[in-house]
Design an enzyme around this catalytic site. Structure first.
Site, PDB file in Angstrom:
ATOM      1  N   HIS A 242      25.193 -13.286 -20.403  1.00 21.83           N
ATOM      2  CA  HIS A 242      26.115 -12.145 -20.445  1.00 21.83           C
ATOM      3  C   HIS A 242      26.321 -11.529 -19.064  1.00 21.83           C
ATOM      4  O   HIS A 242      26.731 -10.380 -18.961  1.00 21.83           O
ATOM      5  CB  HIS A 242      25.591 -11.095 -21.418  1.00 21.83           C
ATOM      6  CG  HIS A 242      25.462 -11.606 -22.813  1.00 21.83           C
ATOM      7  ND1 HIS A 242      26.553 -11.931 -23.587  1.00 21.83           N
ATOM      8  CD2 HIS A 242      24.366 -11.905 -23.556  1.00 21.83           C
ATOM      9  CE1 HIS A 242      26.131 -12.376 -24.761  1.00 21.83           C
ATOM     10  NE2 HIS A 242      24.810 -12.384 -24.760  1.00 21.83           N
TER      11      HIS A 242
ATOM     12  N   ASN B 201       1.853  18.680   1.712  1.00 20.03           N
ATOM     13  CA  ASN B 201       2.325  17.558   0.906  1.00 20.03           C
ATOM     14  C   ASN B 201       3.092  18.154  -0.265  1.00 20.03           C
ATOM     15  O   ASN B 201       2.508  18.895  -1.053  1.00 20.03           O
ATOM     16  CB  ASN B 201       1.097  16.765   0.422  1.00 20.03           C
ATOM     17  CG  ASN B 201       1.412  15.780  -0.690  1.00 20.03           C
ATOM     18  OD1 ASN B 201       2.540  15.324  -0.808  1.00 20.03           O
ATOM     19  ND2 ASN B 201       0.416  15.453  -1.491  1.00 20.03           N
TER      20      ASN B 201
ATOM     21  N   CYS C 253       2.854  11.735   1.096  1.00 17.65           N
ATOM     22  CA  CYS C 253       2.152  12.411   2.180  1.00 17.65           C
ATOM     23  C   CYS C 253       0.653  12.474   1.871  1.00 17.65           C
ATOM     24  O   CYS C 253       0.238  12.695   0.751  1.00 17.65           O
ATOM     25  CB  CYS C 253       2.615  13.831   2.434  1.00 17.65           C
ATOM     26  SG  CYS C 253       4.351  13.957   2.820  1.00 17.65           S
TER      27      CYS C 253
ATOM     28  N   GLU D 132      10.045  -5.014  -3.724  1.00 18.55           N
ATOM     29  CA  GLU D 132       9.234  -3.994  -3.049  1.00 18.55           C
ATOM     30  C   GLU D 132       8.714  -4.459  -1.699  1.00 18.55           C
ATOM     31  O   GLU D 132       8.741  -3.710  -0.739  1.00 18.55           O
ATOM     32  CB  GLU D 132       8.007  -3.639  -3.907  1.00 18.55           C
ATOM     33  CG  GLU D 132       8.262  -2.707  -5.038  1.00 18.55           C
ATOM     34  CD  GLU D 132       6.980  -2.434  -5.815  1.00 18.55           C
ATOM     35  OE1 GLU D 132       6.711  -1.253  -6.092  1.00 18.55           O
ATOM     36  OE2 GLU D 132       6.236  -3.378  -6.173  1.00 18.55           O
TER      37      GLU D 132
ATOM     38  N   ARG E  91      -0.080   6.752   1.009  1.00 19.36           N
ATOM     39  CA  ARG E  91       0.686   7.855   0.411  1.00 19.36           C
ATOM     40  C   ARG E  91       1.994   8.134   1.164  1.00 19.36           C
ATOM     41  O   ARG E  91       2.833   8.894   0.678  1.00 19.36           O
ATOM     42  CB  ARG E  91      -0.160   9.128   0.405  1.00 19.36           C
ATOM     43  CG  ARG E  91      -1.456   8.986  -0.361  1.00 19.36           C
ATOM     44  CD  ARG E  91      -2.210  10.289  -0.355  1.00 19.36           C
ATOM     45  NE  ARG E  91      -1.447  11.339  -0.977  1.00 19.36           N
ATOM     46  CZ  ARG E  91      -1.388  11.573  -2.276  1.00 19.36           C
ATOM     47  NH1 ARG E  91      -2.076  10.822  -3.106  1.00 19.36           N
ATOM     48  NH2 ARG E  91      -0.664  12.548  -2.756  1.00 19.36           N
TER      49      ARG E  91
HETATM   50  C1  G6P Z   1       5.296   4.316  -7.085  1.00 20.70           C
HETATM   51  C2  G6P Z   1       4.435   3.129  -6.730  1.00 20.70           C
HETATM   52  C3  G6P Z   1       4.486   2.110  -7.860  1.00 20.70           C
HETATM   53  C4  G6P Z   1       4.066   2.744  -9.163  1.00 20.70           C
HETATM   54  C5  G6P Z   1       4.910   3.987  -9.484  1.00 20.70           C
HETATM   55  C6  G6P Z   1       4.333   4.773 -10.649  1.00 20.70           C
HETATM   56  O1  G6P Z   1       6.624   3.943  -7.099  1.00 20.70           O
HETATM   57  O2  G6P Z   1       4.884   2.540  -5.525  1.00 20.70           O
HETATM   58  O3  G6P Z   1       3.599   1.052  -7.561  1.00 20.70           O
HETATM   59  O4  G6P Z   1       4.202   1.824 -10.207  1.00 20.70           O
HETATM   60  O5  G6P Z   1       4.929   4.863  -8.358  1.00 20.70           O
HETATM   61  O6  G6P Z   1       3.087   5.270 -10.265  1.00 20.70           O
HETATM   62  P1  G6P Z   1       1.908   5.641 -11.232  1.00 20.70           P
HETATM   63  O7  G6P Z   1       0.802   6.072 -10.316  1.00 20.70           O
HETATM   64  O8  G6P Z   1       2.415   6.770 -12.090  1.00 20.70           O
HETATM   65  O9  G6P Z   1       1.568   4.450 -12.031  1.00 20.70           O
END
Ligand code: G6P
Length: 616
Positions: free
Chosen positions: A512, A101, A2, A496, A27
């Site tokens: 495996h 948020n 958010c 993704e 976000r």
């Molecule tokens: C979300 C994002 C990822 C990211 C992960 C960890 O899932 O989509 O791209 O790797 O969060 O985020 P950070 O900001 O802690 O690296």
């Protein structure tokens, strides 16, 4: 998770809030809404869908007038994404309006209590409960908005960044944070509220980042008063001068942020090592490490905690630290670590890696490690983020804002910082010779130009490969040693943004299990650069070939052996083994990107994902 934006001042609020929401859309993007106050009435428009859908809905239905506005772009937690559950939410009287948020975990018991007192609810959200709780406190305790927000928040359990407006008090917004970021931009008799500074950077460089557990009443013509929510102590707010500029948060001629960020990697990595790596002198300077060198270099063990792509960077770092500095390393998903009562010794060093510096699970893991006496070092991209403030010391990656949800330049710059750190520790511990140390520095210095070459020479070829395989349902990624985590990251990128099922595996483990999946439909991306296990990887390629799998080899320039076996090869320049991930990851990013574009997917905002995961 958010994005929130608010404005109060002398300008029209709508264009500021809508543009701000576009910038914060990374976000969350399943629904959006804005409330504007025109001096008399609150006008609200909200919708399921993207900020562009909100703009379309506004046109013709809702007045855009007003100098006060709050807006929200949502990543649903409580209640499906629909118009009603979208924020902002009114209180029952229609006097208060809120954006939120985070998650109010005890919303259900609070809601029952409010229902008993006659409140009714339109949505399934925890946020509507909160705004009515605030209203209830205002009425029953006869207090002003700021005090009511404080009392109400002290009854909640959970996480929040909120902005509340009372239409009877047109000069002020009340904001608070716990666990979700919130910045206040300070202009000339105007204020901006946002989850990060991007919505207001063209208006002001001065901002206050609220700390966890703080709230503020932002009133026109008055100084901002910041106080602790739980005990009401006043806090002296620190006004930061921001370094961000507008260009950094725009697409700059690229079709997508992801592509821009892929192409920024040569300069981002240079920015990461600039000033830290003095190649001619054979020195690495990193203040966060230098100031704590005894503590870090004498660690019996390094624990790395992270999520998502940052966790993959942590896995690469495991190889680097063990190989160069000879310190045992364990890499953990922050979300598992925090809940499994881990054994942490006081002489352990915990490295927390996070692009955003806001990931809730990583933050919780840090707090746990600190409680148990470990020294915690942060590797973050976002300057001033919660994690960068919570850790004992750290190093920024200096990659610049990463907006595409699929992480690219954050990954390679994290590896760069961790390589510098490992080299520095290796030198201090005497586990690397001077000549080897210098050789590593020279090789690292050459990486940006080599990435630029990969981008220039492979992009068109990768488009062809993308076209060929864009309609597959599954894809396998294999790598060994330093490139096993890169295989995981390659698979994650494809999943993704293209929604094609993909798995990353250590090449030797293929026999495996995953080998059972291989048939003529299955593309297998194999990282087979010239390095320690090259021959073994070639044997794995033979095994795939004899089962009719399609092979896309990522090889070192001039390779002939894999070329004979593979359906396609993508060449990357030669480098030392520990730095190969910085090169081999680039074609994988491009491959996922082009497949997603060809499938007409929303590359920068893939479904169900968000850039910054501030819920547990
Ligand atoms: C979300 C994002 C990822 C990211 C992960 C960890 O899932 O989509 O791209 O790797 O969060 O985020 P950070 O900001 O802690 O690296």
């Amino acid at each position: 998770m958010c994005g929130i934006v608010g404005y109060i001042g002398h300008r029209e609020a709508y264009p500021i809030v809508i543009k701000g929401l576009h910038r914060l859309e990374y976000r969350g993007y399943d629904s959006a809404g804005i409330a504007l106050f025109d001096g008399k009435e609150l006008n609200l428009c909200k919708t399921k869908g993207k900020v562009a859908d909100l703009e379309a809905k506004f046109n013709g239905t809702t007045s855009k007038a007003g100098n006060v506005g709050i807006g929200h772009t949502r990543w649903a937690t409580h209640g499906v994404p629909n118009d009603v559950n979208s924020h902002p939410h009114y209180s029952n009287s229609g006097n208060l309006v809120i954006i939120h948020n985070g998650i109010i975990e005890n919303y259900s018991s609070l809601k029952k209590e409010l229902i008993k007192r006659g409140y009714t609810f339109q949505s399934d959200t925890d946020t509507e409960v909160l705004v009515n709780l605030i209203e209830d406190v205002m009425i029953n305790e006869d207090v002003k908005l700021g005090k009511a927000v404080q009392i109400a928040l002290n009854q909640t359990i959970g996480a929040y960044a909120i902005t509340v407006f009372d239409k009877r008090k047109q000069n002020e917004l009340v904001v608070a944070r716990l666990g979700s970021p919130l910045a206040i931009g300070i202009g000339e008799n105007e204020f901006f509220i946002a989850s990060d500074a991007s919505p207001f950077i063209e208006f002001t460089n001065n901002a206050i980042y609220l700390e966890d557990g703080e709230m503020a009443v932002v009133r026109l013509g008055k100084e901002i008063k910041v106080r602790k929510i739980h005990d009401d102590t006043l806090v002296d707010p620190y006004v930061q001068e921001l370094q961000l500029n507008l260009e950094q948060i725009e697409k700059g001629g690229y079709d997508h942020f992801m592509l821009k960020e892929i192409y920024e990697q040569p300069s981002a990595i240079t920015d990461t090592y600039r000033g830290r790596m003095l190649v001619d002198e054979g020195i690495i300077r990193m203040a966060g490490v230098d100031d704590n060198i005894e503590r870090i270099a004498k660690a019996k063990r390094i624990l790395i905690v992270a999520c998502g792509t940052s966790w993959h960077a942590g896995l690469v770092a495991e190889y680097i630290f063990e190989d160069l500095a000879r310190i045992p390393v364990e890499v953990e998903y922050a979300s598992e670590f925090r809940y499994r009562n881990p054994v942490i010794y006081e002489n352990d060093v915990v490295i927390a890696i996070s692009q955003s510096g806001e990931t809730a699970d990583t933050m919780a893991a840090i707090k746990l490690a600190k409680e148990k006496g470990a020294f915690v070092f942060g590797v973050c991209n976002v300057v001033g983020s919660s994690i960068s403030r919570e850790t004992h010391a750290g190093a920024y990656t200096h990659a610049g804002p990463e907006i595409g949800v699929a992480s690219t330049k954050a990954f390679t710059t994290q590896i760069t910082v961790l390589t510098l750190m490992a080299l520095k520790l290796a030198k201090y511990r005497g586990t690397i010779s001077d000549s080897d140390f210098r050789h590593h520095l020279q090789q690292l210095e050459a990486i940006p130009a080599k990435i630029a070459k990969v981008l220039e020479t492979t992009n068109e070829h990768i488009k062809e490969i993308a076209f060929k395989y864009k309609d597959v349902s599954n894809c396998l990624y294999l790598g060994r040693g330093y490139n096993f985590p890169v295989a995981l990251e390659g698979a994650l990128k494809l999943k993704e943004i293209s929604y094609i099922h993909a798995e990353g595996y250590p090449a030797a483990e293929m026999k495996h299990g995953p080998i059972a999946l291989i048939d003529e439909q299955m593309p297998v991306v194999v990282i087979a650069t010239k390095m320690g296990h090259y021959d073994k990887v070639v044997s794995n390629i033979q095994e795939i070939k004899s089962r009719k799998g399609k092979i896309i080899g990522i090889v070192t320039e001039g390779d002939t052996e894999v070329k004979e076996l593979a359906d396609y090869v993508i060449e990357v320049p030669d480098t030392i083994e520990s730095l190969t991930p910085l090169l081999t990851t680039i074609p994988m990013q491009l491959l996922s990107y082009h497949i997603a574009v060809m499938l007409d997917k929303n590359v920068d905002q893939p479904r169900n994902l968000a850039k910054s995961v501030t819920v547990e």
